[in-house]
Design a protein around this motif. Structure first.
Motif, mmCIF file in Angstrom:
data_model
loop_
_atom_site.group_PDB
_atom_site.id
_atom_site.type_symbol
_atom_site.label_atom_id
_atom_site.label_comp_id
_atom_site.label_asym_id
_atom_site.label_seq_id
_atom_site.Cartn_x
_atom_site.Cartn_y
_atom_site.Cartn_z
ATOM 1 N N ALA A 308 0.640 -1.221 -0.075
ATOM 2 C CA ALA A 308 -0.274 -0.120 -0.221
ATOM 3 C C ALA A 308 0.727 1.642 -0.222
ATOM 4 O O ALA A 308 0.306 2.328 -0.581
ATOM 5 N N ARG A 309 1.656 1.229 0.734
ATOM 6 C CA ARG A 309 2.532 2.443 0.449
ATOM 7 C C ARG A 309 3.691 2.895 -0.684
ATOM 8 O O ARG A 309 3.476 3.295 -1.149
ATOM 9 N N VAL A 310 4.120 1.682 -1.459
ATOM 10 C CA VAL A 310 4.646 2.133 -2.102
ATOM 11 C C VAL A 310 4.045 1.835 -3.639
ATOM 12 O O VAL A 310 4.076 2.913 -4.275
ATOM 13 N N GLU A 311 2.426 1.728 -3.700
ATOM 14 C CA GLU A 311 1.412 1.932 -4.948
ATOM 15 C C GLU A 311 1.151 2.833 -4.889
ATOM 16 O O GLU A 311 1.831 4.007 -5.800
ATOM 17 N N LYS A 312 1.777 4.137 -3.790
ATOM 18 C CA LYS A 312 1.892 6.158 -3.930
ATOM 19 C C LYS A 312 2.975 6.686 -4.436
ATOM 20 O O LYS A 312 3.122 7.456 -4.699
ATOM 21 N N LEU A 313 4.101 5.499 -4.997
ATOM 22 C CA LEU A 313 5.428 6.004 -4.776
ATOM 23 C C LEU A 313 5.217 6.802 -6.478
ATOM 24 O O LEU A 313 5.565 5.700 -6.877
ATOM 25 N N PRO A 314 5.834 7.594 -6.322
ATOM 26 C CA PRO A 314 5.515 8.659 -7.465
ATOM 27 C C PRO A 314 7.313 7.852 -9.018
ATOM 28 O O PRO A 314 8.555 7.842 -7.960
ATOM 29 N N VAL A 315 7.073 7.425 -9.609
ATOM 30 C CA VAL A 315 8.901 7.114 -10.579
ATOM 31 C C VAL A 315 8.400 7.903 -11.691
ATOM 32 O O VAL A 315 7.942 8.589 -12.361
ATOM 33 N N GLY A 316 9.652 8.362 -11.859
ATOM 34 C CA GLY A 316 9.599 9.637 -12.492
ATOM 35 C C GLY A 316 11.203 9.453 -13.136
ATOM 36 O O GLY A 316 12.064 9.298 -12.785
ATOM 37 N N ASP A 317 11.133 11.058 -14.263
ATOM 38 C CA ASP A 317 12.860 11.627 -14.084
ATOM 39 C C ASP A 317 13.241 12.292 -13.506
ATOM 40 O O ASP A 317 12.567 13.609 -12.601
#
Length: 486
Positions: A308-317
């Motif tokens: 549940a925590r990591v589903e919210k983490l933004p991934v990008g540049d």
């Protein structure tokens, strides 16, 4: 003025000045965009041989420089790192995919490495020895001469400077081979930094290149010590070549570090700790939490909280956005991580979140109830994947944690810290963190792994650094010639 101001360094290697490498140059590619951001010079084995001879000649005067002067150079290097933090962080984001907080950590730790190294020249460098003869007997530590440093892509600044700085401070010349994928933030930046700090020409050189350049660095007669950080597979090869040539090799290698979560902890808080240990720098850290060993009474709740925590983490540049995870370094690394995930699911692990990617951006992934035969349990992942495996007793988890060929870092989360310390004593590992995750590093602390993780603590703190980058010489002095019976 910026450290890398202008274009004089583009397509060049550092030999004490920016020079053409015999290997030409290659493009430095930004993983987040695929764009070419600069040209990086490429060395050849011939360049290494020339550099080693230059370094050996320059080292003698550098070793004869007063300890106050060498200390001042290292202090200036630390200050320059702090003054140019934004520039260095920019290169780390663009070239290595490091998010801003991890860039901050790297620059801060690098500066501290230089400041700690600046104290080494003033340390006592010998000891008086007792002797049964009428003479003065003592042991003294002398520079080894030329040190070769081979650094990886994942934390290119710290994993270079923690060997470069103490080796220079103790009077050695240094040849640095950064990974070609991070030859700007892990190479060119240091060339400019140490030149500005006052390191004389030839004493520090930067030679980006492939495995052939690394091998040439090891076998060069002038190089007496090699400090290598990288994969266990490559480290075995480095150690074998060094052994054949009677060189000392300090090896800091891979890991499959366990985080043990005991049943008496707060599950939500524990999951937050575990998330940081696995997903910092997209898991591309040797100390990353690679196995979450969680008591069976809370294992499912822990895995669900983690997901549940990591589903919210933004991934990008990380250079253009505020994100939690940047890209993996290249397609080969991404494909290896994805294969570990898919084969582990086939082996019985539950995919709770993640397991997908867009270009080099891999979504943070949590695998629940991972069986011990699954690849994600047995191998170093080096990606943003958290495998959760339940255990039933302290004896079982001690055996699980100790059952890996690796022995780099260990975290234990428990309300009973003394029981945690006792448990840690049953698990061979170079680093232990009670009530913390596995990724910790300080310039003042010894660092190194056991087994397939390396050859022990050869970095951090004065004792380890002096041992790593000096030789011991026994000296005796008599007031007059002795009389022998021949």
């Amino acid at each position: 003025m910026a450290l890398l101001d202008g274009n004089s360094w583009h397509g060049k290697i550092w030999t004490g000045r920016w020079s053409d490498g015999s290997g030409g140059h290659h493009d430095a590619v930004e993983p987040a965009t695929g764009q070419v951001i600069a040209a990086v010079g490429r060395a050849t084995p011939g360049d290494v041989a020339d550099a080693a001879r230059r370094a050996s000649a320059a080292q003698k005067d550098w070793a004869a420089t007063s300890f106050e002067q060498r200390a001042a150079v290292l202090r200036r290097a630390g200050a320059l790192l702090e003054e140019n933090a934004d520039e260095i962080k920019g290169w780390l984001a663009r070239e290595a995919g490091a998010i801003a907080p991890f860039g901050d950590f790297q620059v801060h730790t690098c500066a501290q490495e230089c400041y700690e190294a600046s104290a080494l020249p003033g340390h006592p460098y010998g000891e008086l020895l007792r002797t049964g003869e009428p003479r003065l007997s003592f042991a003294r530590r002398l520079p080894v001469g030329v040190v070769g440093v081979i650094a990886p892509f994942n934390v290119p600044t710290i994993l270079a400077v923690r060997a470069v700085a103490p080796a220079l401070a103790l009077g050695n010349a240094v040849l640095l081979k950064p990974d070609p994928r991070t030859a700007i933030c892990g190479g060119a930046v240091f060339a400019a930094l140490f030149e500005a700090a006052g390191v004389p020409e030839g004493v520090f050189q930067v030679l980006p290149g492939g495995a052939d350049v690394g091998e040439a660095l090891i076998v060069a007669p002038e190089v007496r010590v090699v400090a290598f950080t990288g994969s266990t597979r490559a480290g075995r090869a480095v150690g074998a070549i060094a052994g054949q040539h009677l060189k000392r090799a300090h090896l800091e290698l891979g890991g499959n570090s366990a985080l043990i979560v005991m049943p008496d902890v707060d599950v939500e808080k524990a999951a937050a700790v575990g998330a940081w240990g696995t997903f910092l720098n997209s898991g591309q850290i040797c100390m990353a939490t690679s196995r979450h060993l969680v008591h069976e009474s809370i294992a499912d709740a822990y895995a669900e909280s983690l997901a549940a925590r990591v589903e919210k983490l933004p991934v990008g540049d990380p250079y253009r956005e505020q994100v939690a995870l940047g890209p993996l370094i290249d397609a080969g690394q991404r494909d290896r991580v994805h294969d570990l995930v898919t084969t582990s699911v086939t082996a019985g692990a539950a995919l709770l979140t993640g397991g997908t990617y867009d270009d080099l951006f891999y979504r943070p992934t949590v695998l629940g109830r991972v069986p011990q035969q699954a690849p994600a349990y047995q191998q170093e992942i080096f990606g943003p994947v958290a495998p959760v495996t339940p255990f039933g007793s302290a004896d079982e988890v001690a055996a699980l944690a100790a059952g890996s060929e690796y022995g780099l870092s260990l975290g234990i989360l428990t309300d009973d810290v003394y029981a945690g310390l006792e448990l840690a004593g049953r698990i061979p590992t170079g680093l232990v963190h009670i009530n913390d995750q596995t990724v910790n590093d300080e310039a003042v602390a010894p660092f190194g792994g056991l087994g397939a993780s390396g050859t022990g603590s050869r970095a951090g703190g004065p004792a380890a650094n002096i041992e790593a980058f000096t030789e011991t010489q026994w000296v005796t002095l008599r007031g007059s010639l002795p009389v022998y019976p021949f």
